[in-house]
Design a protein around this motif. Sequence first.
Motif, PDB file in Angstrom:
ATOM      1  N   ASP A 170       0.752  -1.259   0.074  1.00 42.05           N
ATOM      2  CA  ASP A 170       0.038  -0.212   0.104  1.00 42.05           C
ATOM      3  C   ASP A 170       1.204   1.230   0.140  1.00 42.05           C
ATOM      4  OD1 ASP A 170      -2.249  -1.445   0.040  1.00 42.05           O
ATOM      5  OD2 ASP A 170      -1.949  -1.766   2.027  1.00 42.05           O
ATOM      6  N   GLY A 171       0.361   2.485  -0.458  1.00 39.62           N
ATOM      7  CA  GLY A 171       1.395   3.681  -0.923  1.00 39.62           C
ATOM      8  C   GLY A 171       2.528   3.647  -1.545  1.00 39.62           C
ATOM      9  N   HIS A 172       3.222   3.766  -0.707  1.00 35.03           N
ATOM     10  CA  HIS A 172       5.189   3.749  -0.808  1.00 35.03           C
ATOM     11  C   HIS A 172       5.126   2.039  -0.073  1.00 35.03           C
ATOM     12  CE1 HIS A 172       4.938   7.476  -2.448  1.00 35.03           C
ATOM     13  NE2 HIS A 172       4.314   7.772  -1.473  1.00 35.03           N
ATOM     14  N   GLN A 173       4.717   1.431   0.405  1.00 35.29           N
ATOM     15  CA  GLN A 173       5.513   0.328   1.327  1.00 35.29           C
ATOM     16  C   GLN A 173       5.688  -0.950  -0.299  1.00 35.29           C
ATOM     17  OE1 GLN A 173       2.994  -2.471   3.390  1.00 35.29           O
ATOM     18  NE2 GLN A 173       4.203  -0.658   4.950  1.00 35.29           N
ATOM     19  N   ARG A 174       6.832  -1.647  -0.052  1.00 35.83           N
ATOM     20  CA  ARG A 174       7.065  -2.619  -0.811  1.00 35.83           C
ATOM     21  C   ARG A 174       6.977  -4.152   0.245  1.00 35.83           C
ATOM     22  NH1 ARG A 174      11.437   0.038  -5.122  1.00 35.83           N
ATOM     23  NH2 ARG A 174      10.701   2.263  -5.206  1.00 35.83           N
ATOM     24  N   GLN A 175       7.154  -5.367  -0.095  1.00 29.01           N
ATOM     25  CA  GLN A 175       7.126  -5.989   0.623  1.00 29.01           C
ATOM     26  C   GLN A 175       8.482  -7.027  -0.058  1.00 29.01           C
ATOM     27  OE1 GLN A 175       3.249  -7.182   0.677  1.00 29.01           O
ATOM     28  NE2 GLN A 175       2.278  -6.366   2.465  1.00 29.01           N
ATOM     29  N   LEU A 176       8.919  -7.738   0.716  1.00 27.52           N
ATOM     30  CA  LEU A 176       9.905  -8.960   0.094  1.00 27.52           C
ATOM     31  C   LEU A 176       8.928  -9.983   0.814  1.00 27.52           C
ATOM     32  CD1 LEU A 176      13.470  -8.953   0.477  1.00 27.52           C
ATOM     33  CD2 LEU A 176      12.421 -10.987   0.419  1.00 27.52           C
ATOM     34  N   LEU A 177       8.826 -10.873   0.001  1.00 28.01           N
ATOM     35  CA  LEU A 177       8.401 -12.293   0.192  1.00 28.01           C
ATOM     36  C   LEU A 177       9.459 -13.438   0.158  1.00 28.01           C
ATOM     37  CD1 LEU A 177       5.933 -10.793  -0.431  1.00 28.01           C
ATOM     38  CD2 LEU A 177       4.536 -12.487  -1.536  1.00 28.01           C
ATOM     39  N   VAL A 178       9.692 -14.204   1.526  1.00 25.90           N
ATOM     40  CA  VAL A 178      10.125 -15.604   1.368  1.00 25.90           C
ATOM     41  C   VAL A 178       9.749 -16.318   0.643  1.00 25.90           C
ATOM     42  CG1 VAL A 178      11.300 -17.425   2.551  1.00 25.90           C
ATOM     43  CG2 VAL A 178      11.885 -14.618   3.225  1.00 25.90           C
ATOM     44  N   ALA A 179       9.673 -16.849  -0.673  1.00 25.55           N
ATOM     45  CA  ALA A 179       8.190 -17.406  -1.150  1.00 25.55           C
ATOM     46  C   ALA A 179       8.880 -18.645  -1.281  1.00 25.55           C
ATOM     47  CB  ALA A 179       7.826 -17.341  -2.448  1.00 25.55           C
TER      48      ALA A 179
ATOM     49  N   VAL B  46       6.782 -12.149   4.794  1.00 25.46           N
ATOM     50  CA  VAL B  46       6.899 -11.423   4.649  1.00 25.46           C
ATOM     51  C   VAL B  46       7.676 -10.255   5.425  1.00 25.46           C
ATOM     52  CG1 VAL B  46       4.913  -9.284   3.778  1.00 25.46           C
ATOM     53  CG2 VAL B  46       4.529 -11.497   4.012  1.00 25.46           C
ATOM     54  N   LEU B  47       8.356  -9.529   4.626  1.00 25.92           N
ATOM     55  CA  LEU B  47       8.829  -9.048   5.247  1.00 25.92           C
ATOM     56  C   LEU B  47       8.864  -6.566   4.328  1.00 25.92           C
ATOM     57  CD1 LEU B  47      10.765 -10.833   5.422  1.00 25.92           C
ATOM     58  CD2 LEU B  47      12.092  -9.223   7.038  1.00 25.92           C
ATOM     59  N   ASN B  48       8.472  -6.566   5.105  1.00 31.28           N
ATOM     60  CA  ASN B  48       8.308  -4.696   4.481  1.00 31.28           C
ATOM     61  C   ASN B  48       9.974  -4.158   4.294  1.00 31.28           C
ATOM     62  OD1 ASN B  48       5.367  -5.185   4.622  1.00 31.28           O
ATOM     63  ND2 ASN B  48       4.938  -4.168   7.263  1.00 31.28           N
ATOM     64  N   TYR B  49      10.042  -2.969   3.535  1.00 27.46           N
ATOM     65  CA  TYR B  49      11.106  -2.466   3.154  1.00 27.46           C
ATOM     66  C   TYR B  49      10.736  -0.818   2.112  1.00 27.46           C
ATOM     67  CZ  TYR B  49      11.174  -4.272  -1.991  1.00 27.46           C
ATOM     68  OH  TYR B  49      10.867  -4.207  -3.603  1.00 27.46           O
ATOM     69  N   THR B  50      12.125  -0.382   1.979  1.00 22.91           N
ATOM     70  CA  THR B  50      11.795   0.525   1.401  1.00 22.91           C
ATOM     71  C   THR B  50      13.047   0.716   0.612  1.00 22.91           C
ATOM     72  OG1 THR B  50      12.459   2.360   3.181  1.00 22.91           O
ATOM     73  CG2 THR B  50      10.309   2.014   2.512  1.00 22.91           C
ATOM     74  N   ILE B  51      13.313   1.603  -0.203  1.00 23.14           N
ATOM     75  CA  ILE B  51      14.938   2.010  -1.193  1.00 23.14           C
ATOM     76  C   ILE B  51      15.615   3.262  -0.776  1.00 23.14           C
ATOM     77  CG2 ILE B  51      15.486   1.776  -2.775  1.00 23.14           C
ATOM     78  CD1 ILE B  51      14.896  -0.719  -2.813  1.00 23.14           C
ATOM     79  N   GLN B  52      16.145   3.498  -0.087  1.00 25.30           N
ATOM     80  CA  GLN B  52      16.478   4.943   0.525  1.00 25.30           C
ATOM     81  C   GLN B  52      18.230   4.918  -0.373  1.00 25.30           C
ATOM     82  OE1 GLN B  52      15.284   6.221   1.730  1.00 25.30           O
ATOM     83  NE2 GLN B  52      13.543   4.886   2.897  1.00 25.30           N
TER      84      GLN B  52
END
Length: 320
Positions: free
Chosen positions: A259-268, A277-283
């Motif tokens: 949602d919004g600017h949020q991104r997610q990394l899934l260990v699938a 699931v871990l939430n992340y951003t790019i900085q």
Amino acid sequence: MGSRLLKRAGISPKTCEQLKRHNIESCKALELWKHYSDSRFLTSLPALDKVLRGGIPCGAITEVTGPFGCGKTQLCMMLSVVTTLPKELGGLDRSVIYIDTESAFSAERLVEIAQNRFPDYFSSREKVVQMAGRVHIFREMTCQDVFRRLEKLEEILIATKAGLIILDSVASVVRKEFDTTLPGNLLLRSNVLGEEATTLKYLAHQFNIPVVVTNQITTQIGGQGSGPDTEGDSGIVTAALGNTWAHSVNTRFILQYGDGHQRQLLVAKSPVAPFAVLNYTIQKEGFCMNGNDGEVTLYEGTDPSLQAIRVRTLINLDTP
């Protein structure tokens, strides 16, 4: 004395040999376990490393898949920086082999990540230059070029003392060259991917290093994950290249938009980790997990080749 004891115990020489072999096999399992414990690559993302029981596995293929712009190449460049770091800082103190098939690698971005993620270590120009000199870039734009490079990689790994192989991306060239709507092309593409996977697994195992590859996405009509790559107005978005390729990788990360600017990394997919699931951003410093250690959420997993991926739009996702 030994034979007498065997007779008393009612154990035949044949059974004794079988027990010896069984004991040897048990010892091998123990050695494998010890080897596994020492063969992890820390990503500099504590929450992810914890989920993976110590980091990305060495001697195996880890795939990062997701839509355009979600950070696949950013993660690869960050891992490249970490690989060059001294061991006391969590790195491998080794070089990197980076095969770029999309011309997506940026030396400027690599330096920016290094200086912002590890400002104390990369405070001098000398350290930055040394790091950049240890990331060896190979731009290969066709299937034949990629395969020729992989065939020569064993010598290059020895010469450069590399500790990480990155292929960004595995899907780009094969999807350009093999139109899977034409008869026989799907099988040809599967054969090419199979040869690439076999070579990468050999190199990973032989040198006990991690191999990281990026993949694209596709739309499966009607949510069916077993057919060739297709696009359409309905269906689910999944990792490209199909089931055969999905079974070739040992670990699969899915990057997706939240949602919004949020991104997610899934260990699938992982032989040791739960679906997470871990939430992340790019900085400026690359990947950043939300919170101090990153919040991890577990979810009920499915076949990794059928795992739906959240994107911003379902129109013109990629090319077949």
